[in-house]
Write a protein that holds these residues in place. Structure first.
Motif, PDB file in Angstrom:
ATOM      1  N   SER A  81       0.830  -1.199   0.000  1.00  0.00           N
ATOM      2  CA  SER A  81       0.000   0.000   0.000  1.00  0.00           C
ATOM      3  C   SER A  81       0.869   1.256   0.000  1.00  0.00           C
ATOM      4  O   SER A  81       1.867   1.324   0.726  1.00  0.00           O
ATOM      5  CB  SER A  81      -0.903   0.008   1.240  1.00  0.00           C
ATOM      6  OG  SER A  81      -1.576   1.246   1.365  1.00  0.00           O
ATOM      7  N   PRO A  82       0.529   2.262  -0.803  1.00  0.00           N
ATOM      8  CA  PRO A  82       1.256   3.539  -0.720  1.00  0.00           C
ATOM      9  C   PRO A  82       1.146   4.114   0.686  1.00  0.00           C
ATOM     10  O   PRO A  82       0.143   3.930   1.380  1.00  0.00           O
ATOM     11  CB  PRO A  82       0.509   4.424  -1.733  1.00  0.00           C
ATOM     12  CG  PRO A  82      -0.164   3.476  -2.669  1.00  0.00           C
ATOM     13  CD  PRO A  82      -0.519   2.275  -1.834  1.00  0.00           C
ATOM     14  N   GLY A  83       2.206   4.787   1.100  1.00  0.00           N
ATOM     15  CA  GLY A  83       2.188   5.466   2.384  1.00  0.00           C
ATOM     16  C   GLY A  83       2.465   4.595   3.587  1.00  0.00           C
ATOM     17  O   GLY A  83       2.307   5.060   4.730  1.00  0.00           O
ATOM     18  N   LEU A  84       2.922   3.348   3.382  1.00  0.00           N
ATOM     19  CA  LEU A  84       3.141   2.443   4.516  1.00  0.00           C
ATOM     20  C   LEU A  84       4.135   3.029   5.519  1.00  0.00           C
ATOM     21  O   LEU A  84       3.851   3.114   6.718  1.00  0.00           O
ATOM     22  CB  LEU A  84       3.655   1.089   4.028  1.00  0.00           C
ATOM     23  CG  LEU A  84       2.660   0.066   3.516  1.00  0.00           C
ATOM     24  CD1 LEU A  84       3.401  -1.185   3.080  1.00  0.00           C
ATOM     25  CD2 LEU A  84       1.641  -0.268   4.607  1.00  0.00           C
ATOM     26  N   MET A  85       5.316   3.404   5.033  1.00  0.00           N
ATOM     27  CA  MET A  85       6.357   3.840   5.951  1.00  0.00           C
ATOM     28  C   MET A  85       6.011   5.194   6.568  1.00  0.00           C
ATOM     29  O   MET A  85       6.278   5.430   7.758  1.00  0.00           O
ATOM     30  CB  MET A  85       7.713   3.909   5.231  1.00  0.00           C
ATOM     31  CG  MET A  85       8.087   2.625   4.508  1.00  0.00           C
ATOM     32  SD  MET A  85       7.831   1.113   5.492  1.00  0.00           S
ATOM     33  CE  MET A  85       9.162   1.210   6.666  1.00  0.00           C
ATOM     34  N   GLU A  86       5.399   6.069   5.777  1.00  0.00           N
ATOM     35  CA  GLU A  86       4.977   7.350   6.320  1.00  0.00           C
ATOM     36  C   GLU A  86       3.934   7.158   7.422  1.00  0.00           C
ATOM     37  O   GLU A  86       3.965   7.853   8.447  1.00  0.00           O
ATOM     38  CB  GLU A  86       4.416   8.236   5.206  1.00  0.00           C
ATOM     39  CG  GLU A  86       5.441   8.712   4.199  1.00  0.00           C
ATOM     40  CD  GLU A  86       5.658   7.745   3.036  1.00  0.00           C
ATOM     41  OE1 GLU A  86       6.306   8.133   2.051  1.00  0.00           O
ATOM     42  OE2 GLU A  86       5.185   6.587   3.126  1.00  0.00           O
ATOM     43  N   ALA A  87       3.016   6.209   7.201  1.00  0.00           N
ATOM     44  CA  ALA A  87       1.975   5.966   8.205  1.00  0.00           C
ATOM     45  C   ALA A  87       2.564   5.381   9.483  1.00  0.00           C
ATOM     46  O   ALA A  87       2.170   5.762  10.591  1.00  0.00           O
ATOM     47  CB  ALA A  87       0.912   5.036   7.628  1.00  0.00           C
ATOM     48  N   ILE A  88       3.508   4.447   9.351  1.00  0.00           N
ATOM     49  CA  ILE A  88       4.147   3.870  10.541  1.00  0.00           C
ATOM     50  C   ILE A  88       4.872   4.971  11.308  1.00  0.00           C
ATOM     51  O   ILE A  88       4.729   5.116  12.527  1.00  0.00           O
ATOM     52  CB  ILE A  88       5.106   2.731  10.164  1.00  0.00           C
ATOM     53  CG1 ILE A  88       4.333   1.543   9.563  1.00  0.00           C
ATOM     54  CG2 ILE A  88       5.917   2.277  11.383  1.00  0.00           C
ATOM     55  CD1 ILE A  88       5.227   0.457   8.990  1.00  0.00           C
ATOM     56  N   ASN A  89       5.647   5.782  10.593  1.00  0.00           N
ATOM     57  CA  ASN A  89       6.427   6.812  11.279  1.00  0.00           C
ATOM     58  C   ASN A  89       5.539   7.899  11.893  1.00  0.00           C
ATOM     59  O   ASN A  89       5.836   8.396  12.987  1.00  0.00           O
ATOM     60  CB  ASN A  89       7.431   7.444  10.318  1.00  0.00           C
ATOM     61  CG  ASN A  89       8.459   8.287  11.047  1.00  0.00           C
ATOM     62  OD1 ASN A  89       9.120   7.826  11.967  1.00  0.00           O
ATOM     63  ND2 ASN A  89       8.589   9.551  10.641  1.00  0.00           N
ATOM     64  N   SER A  90       4.455   8.258  11.236  1.00  0.00           N
ATOM     65  CA  SER A  90       3.563   9.267  11.809  1.00  0.00           C
ATOM     66  C   SER A  90       2.930   8.750  13.104  1.00  0.00           C
ATOM     67  O   SER A  90       2.756   9.498  14.066  1.00  0.00           O
ATOM     68  CB  SER A  90       2.480   9.672  10.805  1.00  0.00           C
ATOM     69  OG  SER A  90       1.572   8.608  10.561  1.00  0.00           O
ATOM     70  N   HIS A  91       2.593   7.443  13.115  1.00  0.00           N
ATOM     71  CA  HIS A  91       2.070   6.839  14.348  1.00  0.00           C
ATOM     72  C   HIS A  91       3.116   6.908  15.456  1.00  0.00           C
ATOM     73  O   HIS A  91       2.805   7.257  16.606  1.00  0.00           O
ATOM     74  CB  HIS A  91       1.681   5.386  14.080  1.00  0.00           C
ATOM     75  CG  HIS A  91       1.356   4.599  15.313  1.00  0.00           C
ATOM     76  ND1 HIS A  91       0.101   4.564  15.868  1.00  0.00           N
ATOM     77  CD2 HIS A  91       2.147   3.830  16.128  1.00  0.00           C
ATOM     78  CE1 HIS A  91       0.111   3.804  16.949  1.00  0.00           C
ATOM     79  NE2 HIS A  91       1.347   3.345  17.133  1.00  0.00           N
ATOM     80  N   VAL A  92       4.369   6.596  15.114  1.00  0.00           N
ATOM     81  CA  VAL A  92       5.435   6.604  16.117  1.00  0.00           C
ATOM     82  C   VAL A  92       5.684   8.026  16.622  1.00  0.00           C
ATOM     83  O   VAL A  92       5.934   8.225  17.818  1.00  0.00           O
ATOM     84  CB  VAL A  92       6.717   5.979  15.536  1.00  0.00           C
ATOM     85  CG1 VAL A  92       7.880   6.105  16.518  1.00  0.00           C
ATOM     86  CG2 VAL A  92       6.479   4.500  15.198  1.00  0.00           C
ATOM     87  N   ILE A  93       5.618   9.004  15.745  1.00  0.00           N
ATOM     88  CA  ILE A  93       5.781  10.396  16.182  1.00  0.00           C
ATOM     89  C   ILE A  93       4.749  10.727  17.248  1.00  0.00           C
ATOM     90  O   ILE A  93       5.065  11.356  18.270  1.00  0.00           O
ATOM     91  CB  ILE A  93       5.684  11.353  14.982  1.00  0.00           C
ATOM     92  CG1 ILE A  93       6.982  11.297  14.171  1.00  0.00           C
ATOM     93  CG2 ILE A  93       5.409  12.789  15.443  1.00  0.00           C
ATOM     94  CD1 ILE A  93       6.964  12.139  12.918  1.00  0.00           C
ATOM     95  N   ASP A  94       3.514  10.308  17.036  1.00  0.00           N
ATOM     96  CA  ASP A  94       2.475  10.555  18.047  1.00  0.00           C
ATOM     97  C   ASP A  94       2.820   9.865  19.369  1.00  0.00           C
ATOM     98  O   ASP A  94       2.651  10.446  20.447  1.00  0.00           O
ATOM     99  CB  ASP A  94       1.125  10.069  17.542  1.00  0.00           C
ATOM    100  CG  ASP A  94       0.565  10.924  16.414  1.00  0.00           C
ATOM    101  OD1 ASP A  94       1.001  12.081  16.279  1.00  0.00           O
ATOM    102  OD2 ASP A  94      -0.292  10.422  15.658  1.00  0.00           O
ATOM    103  N   VAL A  95       3.313   8.625  19.282  1.00  0.00           N
ATOM    104  CA  VAL A  95       3.686   7.885  20.491  1.00  0.00           C
ATOM    105  C   VAL A  95       4.817   8.594  21.223  1.00  0.00           C
ATOM    106  O   VAL A  95       4.763   8.815  22.444  1.00  0.00           O
ATOM    107  CB  VAL A  95       4.093   6.437  20.133  1.00  0.00           C
ATOM    108  CG1 VAL A  95       4.706   5.741  21.349  1.00  0.00           C
ATOM    109  CG2 VAL A  95       2.893   5.650  19.623  1.00  0.00           C
ATOM    110  N   LEU A  96       5.865   8.961  20.485  1.00  0.00           N
ATOM    111  CA  LEU A  96       7.032   9.581  21.115  1.00  0.00           C
ATOM    112  C   LEU A  96       6.689  10.937  21.720  1.00  0.00           C
ATOM    113  O   LEU A  96       7.153  11.283  22.814  1.00  0.00           O
ATOM    114  CB  LEU A  96       8.155   9.728  20.087  1.00  0.00           C
ATOM    115  CG  LEU A  96       8.722   8.431  19.507  1.00  0.00           C
ATOM    116  CD1 LEU A  96       9.830   8.743  18.505  1.00  0.00           C
ATOM    117  CD2 LEU A  96       9.239   7.502  20.590  1.00  0.00           C
ATOM    118  N   ARG A  97       5.874  11.699  21.021  1.00  0.00           N
ATOM    119  CA  ARG A  97       5.516  13.017  21.531  1.00  0.00           C
ATOM    120  C   ARG A  97       4.677  12.895  22.801  1.00  0.00           C
ATOM    121  O   ARG A  97       4.853  13.656  23.748  1.00  0.00           O
ATOM    122  CB  ARG A  97       4.784  13.807  20.447  1.00  0.00           C
ATOM    123  CG  ARG A  97       4.654  15.287  20.755  1.00  0.00           C
ATOM    124  CD  ARG A  97       4.486  16.112  19.517  1.00  0.00           C
ATOM    125  NE  ARG A  97       3.543  15.524  18.589  1.00  0.00           N
ATOM    126  CZ  ARG A  97       3.384  15.949  17.335  1.00  0.00           C
ATOM    127  NH1 ARG A  97       4.125  16.952  16.888  1.00  0.00           N
ATOM    128  NH2 ARG A  97       2.502  15.388  16.545  1.00  0.00           N
TER     129      ARG A  97
END
Length: 351
Positions: free
Chosen positions: A247-263
Motif C-alpha cells: 500500500s502507498p504510504g506504509l512507511m509514512e503511516a508507521i512513522n507518523s504513528h510513532v511520532i504521536d507515540v514519542l511526543r
C-alpha cells in the motif's frame, strides 16, 4: 607497542561468536561511553553497539573508539566516545595501534568537533554528507505542504494498516520474510548494509524499539528506532523495510504513528540519521580539505545512485520538514584516498 584492548561483539563481522561474558563486557563498555560522554554527541552513536563492530580501549583512558577492519584499513564510526581528557590520547593510541599493524585509519560520520580535532592532528578531513533531525514539539502534518503525505497516510490506514510496537522475537519469521522480499526487489547483486546502518537483535536490542505495520494480520513493513543521547536526546529512525508493491504510504503511516507515540511520551527529537552526499556546503569544509574529494562528493550526489541512493533517502527525510542539516565528515589518515573511502562501503557490506 601501544597498550590497548579491542572488545569484539558477536555477529556477522566476526569469524566466530564471542563468549557471552566477553560480549556483555563489550556491550557495557560501549553503552557507558556513548551515554556518558555527551561532549561527543553523535545522533548515530548507538550504531557502535552493533554486533560485529569492535570497540578499541586503552588502559587509563575513559572512552572507546568503534570500528571495523576492512582490508588494510580500520574504519572508524564517529570520533572517540570519550571523556575530554581522554579524547585525543585515545585517538593517538588508536592510530598507533593501526600503524603497528601496517594499517591505516579512515573515520566515517565524524561530527564537526571531531572533524576539527582530526584536522589539527594531520588528517585530511572532508564533508561526507549530513544527518537530519525533527524537533517534535514543533512538528505538525497540518498545512498544504503536507497535503500529499497526509493523503498517502490516510490511504494506508484505509487499506487496513495497523501499527503496533512489538518484540523482534515475536515477529522473527515475518521480519525475515519482509527482509527477503525487500532485498529481492533491489536486484540480484543487492546486499544488506551493516555498520553505518542499524540492525535487529543482539544484546543491544533491549534498548531499541520496533514498530510493525500489518494489514489483515500480515506484517507488511517495519521501522526500528535507536536511542540518541546528548543535548538532542531522543530516538533515531533507523532500520526500515517494507514489502514491495504494498500500500502507498506504509512507511509514512508507521512513522507518523510513532511520532504521536514519542511526543505523548515527552520525546523532543526524532533523528533521521546520516545520508552520504547530502547537505554539502563549501562553508562546512575544514582547513586542508581535499578539493578533488569535495568534487567527488558532489559528483556522487548527482550520479552515485548505484553506490548509494542518496537522493531517494533525502526525499523521504525532507518529507518531515527537518531542521537544518548537521554536517558529518570523513577523515583520512594522510591524503584523501579513494581506496580508503571505498573501504568504508566495504565495511558496510556494500560490496
Amino acid at each position: 607497542m601501544s597498550s590497548a584492548h579491542t572488545l569484539e561483539k558477536a555477529g556477522p563481522g566476526n569469524s566466530a561468536p564471542a563468549p557471552a561474558a566477553h560480549e556483555s563486557a563489550a556491550h557495557d563498555t560501549v553503552l557507558h561511553a556513548i551515554r556518558t560522554h555527551t561532549q561527543a554527541e553523535h545522533p548515530s552513536a548507538f550504531l557502535a553497539m552493533s554486533r560485529g563492530t569492535s570497540a578499541f580501549t586503552a588502559p587509563g583512558l575513559d572512552g572507546v573508539i568503534a570500528y571495523r577492519r576492512a582490508g588494510r584499513y580500520l574504519v572508524q564510526l564517529g570520533g572517540p566516545f570519550a571523556a575530554p581528557q581522554s579524547y585525543l590520547p585515545l585517538l593517538d593510541r588508536f592510530v598507533a595501534h593501526a600503524h603497528e599493524q601496517d594499517l591505516r585509519v579512515v573515520g566515517a560520520q565524524l561530527q564537526r568537533h571531531d572533524a576539527q580535532a582530526y584536522a589539527e592532528r594531520g588528517f585530511t578531513v572532508n564533508q561526507f554528507g549530513s544527518s537530519w533531525v525533527v524537533h517534535l514539539p514543533d512538528f505538525t502534518l497540518r498545512g498544504t505542504r503536507f497535503m500529499r503525505m497526509r493523503n498517502k497516510i490516510s490511504r494506508a490506514f484505509r487499506n487496513g494498516l495497523q501499527v503496533s510496537e512489538v518484540s523482534p522475537d515475536d515477529v522473527s519469521g515475518a521480519i525475515r520474510d519482509i527482509d527477503a522480499a525487500w532485498l529481492g526487489s533491489k536486484g540480484d547483486e543487492a546486499r544488506p548494509l551493516e555498520f553505518l546502518v542499524g540492525e535487529l537483535g543482539g544484546t543491544a536490542q533491549e534498548h531499541r524499539r520496533l514498530f510493525v505495520g500489518t494489514i489483515d494480520s500480515r506484517p507488511v513493513g517495519y521501522i526500528s528506532y535507536s536511542p540518541v543521547y546528548g543535548e538532542r536526546a531522543g530516538w533515531m529512525h533507523d532500520l526500515s523495510r517494507r514489502i514491495p508493491d504494498g500500500s502507498p504510504g506504509l512507511m509514512e503511516a508507521i512513522n507518523s504513528h510513532v511520532i504521536d507515540v514519542l511526543r505523548d511520551e515527552g520525546a523532543t527529537w526524532l533523528h533521521f540519521g546520516f545520508t552520504p552526499f547530502t547537505g554539502l556546503d563549501h562553508g562546512n569544509e575544514m582547513p586542508g580539505h581535499s578539493a578533488s574529494f569535495q568534487w567527488l562528493m558532489h559528483f556522487l550526489w548527482d550520479q552515485g545512485a548505484a553506490l548509494y541512493p542518496a537522493q531517494t533517502q533525502l526525499a523521504y527525510k525532507e518529507k518531515w520538514a527537518p531542521q537544518d542539516p548537521i554536517p558529518e565528515y570523513v577523515a583520512f589518515d594522510g591524503p584523501a584516498s579513494v581506496a580508503a573511502f571505498a573501504h568504508i562501503f566495504r565495511a558496510c557490506n556494500a560490496f
